[in-house]
Design a protein around this motif. Structure first.
Motif, mmCIF file in Angstrom:
data_model
loop_
_atom_site.group_PDB
_atom_site.id
_atom_site.type_symbol
_atom_site.label_atom_id
_atom_site.label_comp_id
_atom_site.label_asym_id
_atom_site.label_seq_id
_atom_site.Cartn_x
_atom_site.Cartn_y
_atom_site.Cartn_z
ATOM 1 N N ALA A 68 70.693 43.010 -11.350
ATOM 2 C CA ALA A 68 69.596 42.427 -10.581
ATOM 3 C C ALA A 68 68.335 43.270 -10.741
ATOM 4 N N ILE A 69 67.240 42.628 -11.120
ATOM 5 C CA ILE A 69 65.985 43.329 -11.347
ATOM 6 C C ILE A 69 65.220 43.402 -10.035
ATOM 7 N N ARG A 70 65.296 44.558 -9.375
ATOM 8 C CA ARG A 70 64.573 44.795 -8.125
ATOM 9 C C ARG A 70 64.415 46.296 -7.927
ATOM 10 N N GLU A 71 63.515 46.656 -7.014
ATOM 11 C CA GLU A 71 63.297 48.068 -6.732
ATOM 12 C C GLU A 71 64.511 48.658 -6.003
ATOM 13 N N ARG A 72 64.829 49.917 -6.329
ATOM 14 C CA ARG A 72 65.962 50.601 -5.706
ATOM 15 C C ARG A 72 65.580 52.034 -5.372
ATOM 16 N N GLU A 73 66.178 52.557 -4.313
ATOM 17 C CA GLU A 73 66.030 53.963 -3.986
ATOM 18 C C GLU A 73 66.937 54.786 -4.902
ATOM 19 N N LEU A 74 66.706 56.096 -4.910
ATOM 20 C CA LEU A 74 67.420 56.954 -5.850
ATOM 21 C C LEU A 74 68.936 56.901 -5.634
ATOM 22 N N LEU A 75 69.388 56.952 -4.376
ATOM 23 C CA LEU A 75 70.819 56.905 -4.111
ATOM 24 C C LEU A 75 71.418 55.565 -4.527
ATOM 25 N N GLU A 76 70.654 54.489 -4.372
ATOM 26 C CA GLU A 76 71.125 53.182 -4.824
ATOM 27 C C GLU A 76 71.312 53.173 -6.344
ATOM 28 N N ILE A 77 70.425 53.865 -7.053
ATOM 29 C CA ILE A 77 70.525 53.916 -8.513
ATOM 30 C C ILE A 77 71.801 54.638 -8.934
ATOM 31 N N TYR A 78 72.098 55.750 -8.268
ATOM 32 C CA TYR A 78 73.326 56.479 -8.605
ATOM 33 C C TYR A 78 74.567 55.642 -8.265
ATOM 34 N N ASP A 79 74.511 54.927 -7.168
ATOM 35 C CA ASP A 79 75.622 54.049 -6.802
ATOM 36 C C ASP A 79 75.780 52.940 -7.834
ATOM 37 N N LEU A 80 74.673 52.346 -8.268
ATOM 38 C CA LEU A 80 74.728 51.295 -9.287
ATOM 39 C C LEU A 80 75.235 51.846 -10.616
ATOM 40 N N ALA A 81 74.887 53.098 -10.922
ATOM 41 C CA ALA A 81 75.365 53.712 -12.167
ATOM 42 C C ALA A 81 76.887 53.799 -12.182
ATOM 43 N N LEU A 82 77.491 54.089 -11.039
ATOM 44 C CA LEU A 82 78.950 54.116 -10.953
ATOM 45 C C LEU A 82 79.540 52.734 -11.216
ATOM 46 N N VAL A 83 78.879 51.699 -10.698
ATOM 47 C CA VAL A 83 79.349 50.324 -10.936
ATOM 48 C C VAL A 83 79.241 49.979 -12.417
ATOM 49 N N VAL A 84 78.120 50.339 -13.034
ATOM 50 C CA VAL A 84 77.932 50.076 -14.465
ATOM 51 C C VAL A 84 78.982 50.811 -15.294
ATOM 52 N N MET A 85 79.264 52.064 -14.925
ATOM 53 C CA MET A 85 80.302 52.827 -15.620
ATOM 54 C C MET A 85 81.658 52.155 -15.490
ATOM 55 N N ARG A 86 81.943 51.594 -14.322
ATOM 56 C CA ARG A 86 83.234 50.929 -14.111
ATOM 57 C C ARG A 86 83.334 49.639 -14.928
#
Length: 292
Positions: free
Chosen positions: A9-27
């Protein structure tokens, strides 16, 4: 490919949200990411082993083993932007396609290779760092080791203020030089993207540095413990120093490359309204298909 229907999803995210999303992408893309990092990490691991091979006979000495670990960390730190390029290409393709395709990713990549070599390998101190590590491995040269440390500092500063040069090179593919005065070169694109967000980039670089250190320590100790429990080896032998230790560091590089890519998307959304651009381009594409 529909530009307004992305896998992330293309939207603004806070830094912690980015790290959380990175874990999802890795999975979700873990196997593709492992393949991507292996493309560059395997040859670089062999190259690093060759550069530091002169230290191998003396690794039984704690001081030499400690210096070896430091030099290996420096080399992989310097090589991280180069090693992460396949992951950047993978994520750029996965953003708009359900199934990433290596052939599609590699199409048109060859013209970018000279730019990558000059900007990433040379200007970002990868090749000079390799030379310094080779010199430092002989006779435990303190001068070369000191210069290697400063090379890492120089590379770290560049990554802090210009972190998304890899994305500009392999995804946007701007030219380095152009006879056209209005052309958007790599330098112009980098300045336009990075300079207005200097403070935010520095803060994020500091956060990424602290997180990388903690993550590296955690992954290395877990790899060391897993190796001990499975194989019964609790020492720092050649297998661990030349294979397991670099593998642990490459895993950290892979994750931080995913984080950097997501930060790049976030910056483009905040700075350039990229989500609006994608919607407009998608609508223009549909109108062209209808008119055609």
């Amino acid at each position: 490919m529909q530009l307004d229907k992305t896998r992330i999803a293309i939207r603004e995210r806070e830094l912690l949200e980015i790290y959380d999303l990175a874990l999802v992408v890795m999975r979700v893309y873990w196997w593709k990411i492992v393949q991507a990092i292996a493309i560059t990490a395997i040859p670089l691991t062999f190259l690093n082993a060759a550069l530091l091979w002169s230290m191998e006979p003396d690794l039984v000495v704690d001081d030499t083993a400690g210096a070896f670990l430091v030099y290996m960390c420096c080399l992989i730190f310097l090589e991280a932007p180069l090693a992460g390029l396949p992951i950047t290409m993978l994520l750029g393709d996965a953003l708009f396609h359900d199934k990433p395709d290596w052939r599609r990713m590699a199409s048109g990549l060859w013209p970018v290779v000279p730019r990558v070599f000059w900007i990433v390998a040379v200007l970002r101190a990868i090749l000079p760092g390799m030379g310094l590590a080779l010199i430092a491995s002989f006779e435990d040269d303190p001068v070369a080791g000191t210069f290697l440390f400063f090379a890492c500092c120089y590379a770290g500063i560049l990554r802090g203020v210009r972190p998304y040069i890899s994305e500009i090179l392999v995804l946007e593919r701007n030219p380095v030089f152009s006879k056209n005065k209005d052309a958007i070169t790599v330098g112009r694109r980098s300045s336009a993207l990075h300079q207005p967000n200097f403070g935010d980039l520095i803060i994020r670089a500091m956060a990424a540095g602290a997180f990388s250190v903690l993550l590296t320590a955690s992954v290395v100790m877990n790899v060391f413990g897993l190796r001990g429990f499975v194989f019964g080896e609790w020492n720092w032998n050649d297998m661990f120093l030349f294979v397991w230790f670099p593998c642990a560091l490459w895993l950290v590089v892979a994750f931080m490359t995913v984080v950097r890519f997501l930060c790049y998307l976030d910056l483009r959304i905040r700075r350039e309204g990229w989500e609006v651009e994608l919607v407009l381009r998608a609508e223009a594409s549909r109108m062209k298909e209808v008119a055609g």
